[in-house]
Design a protein around this motif. Structure first.
Motif, PDB file in Angstrom:
ATOM      1  N   PHE A  56       0.852  -1.363  -0.055  1.00 45.35           N
ATOM      2  CA  PHE A  56       0.092   0.287  -0.168  1.00 45.35           C
ATOM      3  C   PHE A  56       0.891   1.367  -0.070  1.00 45.35           C
ATOM      4  O   PHE A  56       0.537   2.431  -0.549  1.00 45.35           O
ATOM      5  N   TYR A  57       2.157   1.257   0.621  1.00 39.05           N
ATOM      6  CA  TYR A  57       2.714   2.408   0.583  1.00 39.05           C
ATOM      7  C   TYR A  57       3.733   2.878  -0.285  1.00 39.05           C
ATOM      8  O   TYR A  57       4.434   1.979  -0.793  1.00 39.05           O
ATOM      9  N   TYR A 102      -5.016   0.470  -6.348  1.00 42.26           N
ATOM     10  CA  TYR A 102      -5.830  -0.137  -5.633  1.00 42.26           C
ATOM     11  C   TYR A 102      -7.427  -0.342  -5.955  1.00 42.26           C
ATOM     12  O   TYR A 102      -7.873  -1.504  -6.148  1.00 42.26           O
ATOM     13  N   PHE A 103      -8.048   0.781  -6.596  1.00 45.51           N
ATOM     14  CA  PHE A 103      -9.125   0.737  -7.483  1.00 45.51           C
ATOM     15  C   PHE A 103      -9.185  -0.238  -8.315  1.00 45.51           C
ATOM     16  O   PHE A 103     -10.060  -0.724  -8.915  1.00 45.51           O
ATOM     17  N   LYS A 104      -8.041   0.047  -9.272  1.00 44.07           N
ATOM     18  CA  LYS A 104      -7.820  -0.668 -10.546  1.00 44.07           C
ATOM     19  C   LYS A 104      -7.901  -2.258 -10.335  1.00 44.07           C
ATOM     20  O   LYS A 104      -8.409  -2.834 -11.183  1.00 44.07           O
ATOM     21  N   VAL A 105      -7.120  -2.810  -9.568  1.00 44.54           N
ATOM     22  CA  VAL A 105      -6.575  -3.995  -9.009  1.00 44.54           C
ATOM     23  C   VAL A 105      -8.243  -4.721  -8.549  1.00 44.54           C
ATOM     24  O   VAL A 105      -8.765  -5.741  -8.935  1.00 44.54           O
ATOM     25  N   ARG A 106      -9.036  -3.908  -7.962  1.00 42.25           N
ATOM     26  CA  ARG A 106     -10.381  -4.322  -7.325  1.00 42.25           C
ATOM     27  C   ARG A 106     -11.140  -4.868  -8.811  1.00 42.25           C
ATOM     28  O   ARG A 106     -11.879  -5.859  -8.768  1.00 42.25           O
ATOM     29  N   PHE A 127      -3.193  -8.502  -2.685  1.00 39.78           N
ATOM     30  CA  PHE A 127      -4.362  -7.722  -2.723  1.00 39.78           C
ATOM     31  C   PHE A 127      -5.442  -8.198  -1.646  1.00 39.78           C
ATOM     32  O   PHE A 127      -5.880  -7.412  -0.763  1.00 39.78           O
ATOM     33  N   LEU A 128      -5.853  -9.517  -1.544  1.00 39.36           N
ATOM     34  CA  LEU A 128      -6.885  -9.931  -0.744  1.00 39.36           C
ATOM     35  C   LEU A 128      -6.255  -9.992   0.613  1.00 39.36           C
ATOM     36  O   LEU A 128      -7.030  -9.830   1.490  1.00 39.36           O
ATOM     37  N   ASP A 129      -5.163 -10.455   0.804  1.00 43.33           N
ATOM     38  CA  ASP A 129      -4.544 -10.318   2.300  1.00 43.33           C
ATOM     39  C   ASP A 129      -4.500  -8.752   2.861  1.00 43.33           C
ATOM     40  O   ASP A 129      -4.956  -8.485   3.967  1.00 43.33           O
ATOM     41  N   PHE A 130      -4.363  -7.933   2.075  1.00 42.00           N
ATOM     42  CA  PHE A 130      -4.462  -6.382   2.499  1.00 42.00           C
ATOM     43  C   PHE A 130      -5.815  -6.204   2.826  1.00 42.00           C
ATOM     44  O   PHE A 130      -5.967  -5.400   3.693  1.00 42.00           O
TER      45      PHE A 130
END
Length: 377
Positions: A46-47, A80-84, A157-160
């Motif tokens: 995320f960072y 984050y939006f794109k990967v979702r 992504f899902l772990d985050f």
């Protein structure tokens, strides 16, 4: 439908609620060490900067608004939006090896574009896992393909996301929900502009809708700009878990892009054959037209606004505005009207001031204004 007027917000109170919420989140983390442990393990993706603390991150996420470049420059929020979206697209594929293969190729090509290169922070093995030579290994059955998406391709992504659910748990908002809705000072649902938001002192008859679903975007479960005060009909019955593109009332409304109108002008007040519809602006941005169309469909606005009672409201505006022309007003009334301002006359006859800039707190405000403009054009 209606853009929320944030100028009416009690900003001091809202900032106070934010501070209380942030303190509550931090206390919960201090008590439950596993939450912190899981976050430290899963949040590296995320960072953009390694020097940011969790405390600063919590404050930034609570205060984030879409388009806030200062915060977006610190974190991989846009990615984050794109990967979702990419993950959701993959989950929809249920059959056909060719379709699955095309999806993996599309995903790889998407990542290969310069502007999308950082999505690999959430999908670190994208180059390897999307290698089509491994296709049959990953996708022999639908179950295998879904398992591949969840346990391999999108695992980081899902772990985050799971860690976000612990940090930004919506239960923390429970003590502040009513106070926040009250501080926003909305009296009418911005999605429909039909149902009032009733303040009963001890509680408020309204929901706090998550514009970005907390089930899809747990990172923003406690982000204040993601809270839309709304009526129960719009939030629970109609929008529910819909995750498609609709108008965000904090950013825009329908405005002149889609206006209420009669299919044919009413003959008299007893005319029962009237139909109210939306007319779109001739030259309208395609993306905005799609979002407006989705909003009309999801909230069933055309059907709701053709209810007999609301059609009567529209007819009332139509005929009253017709009567306000000087040739139709008796001389005695003209003399009496000289004692009132134009705004007072409109409020007296029509029940609202068409020159007011804010219709977020006026029930049927958009309908009334659109019909008035239709009548007097």
């Amino acid at each position: 439908m209606i853009k929320i007027n944030k100028n009416e917000f009690d900003d001091t109170k809202i900032d106070e609620l934010k501070e209380k919420l942030i303190i509550k989140i931090k206390k919960d983390i201090a008590i439950n060490k596993n939450i912190l442990k899981n976050w430290m393990k899963s949040s590296k993706c995320f960072y953009k900067s390694k020097c940011l603390s969790l405390s600063q991150t919590i404050e930034d996420v609570i205060n984030y608004s879409i388009g806030d470049s200062e915060i977006e420059n610190k974190y991989y929020i846009l990615e984050y939006f794109k990967v979702r979206d990419l993950y959701d697209e993959g989950l929809k594929i249920k059959e056909g090896s060719e379709e699955k293969q095309n999806y993996l190729k599309k995903l790889y090509d998407f990542w290969a574009l310069v502007e999308n290169k950082h999505i690999d922070v959430y999908i670190p093995q994208i180059a390897l896992l999307c290698n089509l030579s491994n296709f049959n290994i990953h996708t022999s059955t639908n179950e295998d393909f879904e398992k591949f998406l969840k346990e391999d391709l999108f695992k980081v992504f899902l772990d985050f996301n799971n860690s976000c659910k612990d940090i930004f748990d919506y239960k923390h908002m429970s003590p502040f929900r009513v106070e926040l809705i009250r501080a926003m000072k909305l009296k009418v649902c911005p999605y429909c502009n039909e149902n009032n938001i009733h303040d009963l002192d001890r509680t408020i008859l309204a929901d706090l809708d998550h514009f970005l679903l907390k089930s899809h975007f747990p990172l923003f479960s406690l982000t204040f700009s993601n809270f839309i005060p709304s009526c129960l009909n719009c939030n629970r019955t109609l929008k529910g878990t819909y995750a498609g593109g609709i108008i965000n009332p904090y950013i825009e409304g329908f405005d002149e892009n889609a206006v209420f109108n009669f299919e044919t002008p009413p003959v008299d007040f007893s005319d029962s054959s009237l139909e109210i519809l939306f007319r779109f602006k001739e030259q309208i941005d395609q993306n905005k037209e799609l979002k407006i169309s989705n909003s009309i469909k999801i909230f069933e606005l055309t059907k709701r606004y053709n209810h007999e009672n609301i059609v009567d409201v529209a007819k009332g505006i139509y005929f009253k505005s017709k009567a306000l022309t000087s040739e139709n007003i008796p001389p005695l009334y003209i003399e009496l009207m000289k004692e009132f301002t134009k705004e007072e006359i409109y409020n007296l006859f029509l029940g609202f001031d068409p020159n007011a800039s804010d219709f977020s707190n006026t029930q049927y405000g958009k309908l009334k204004l659109d019909i008035l403009k239709y009548t007097t054009k």
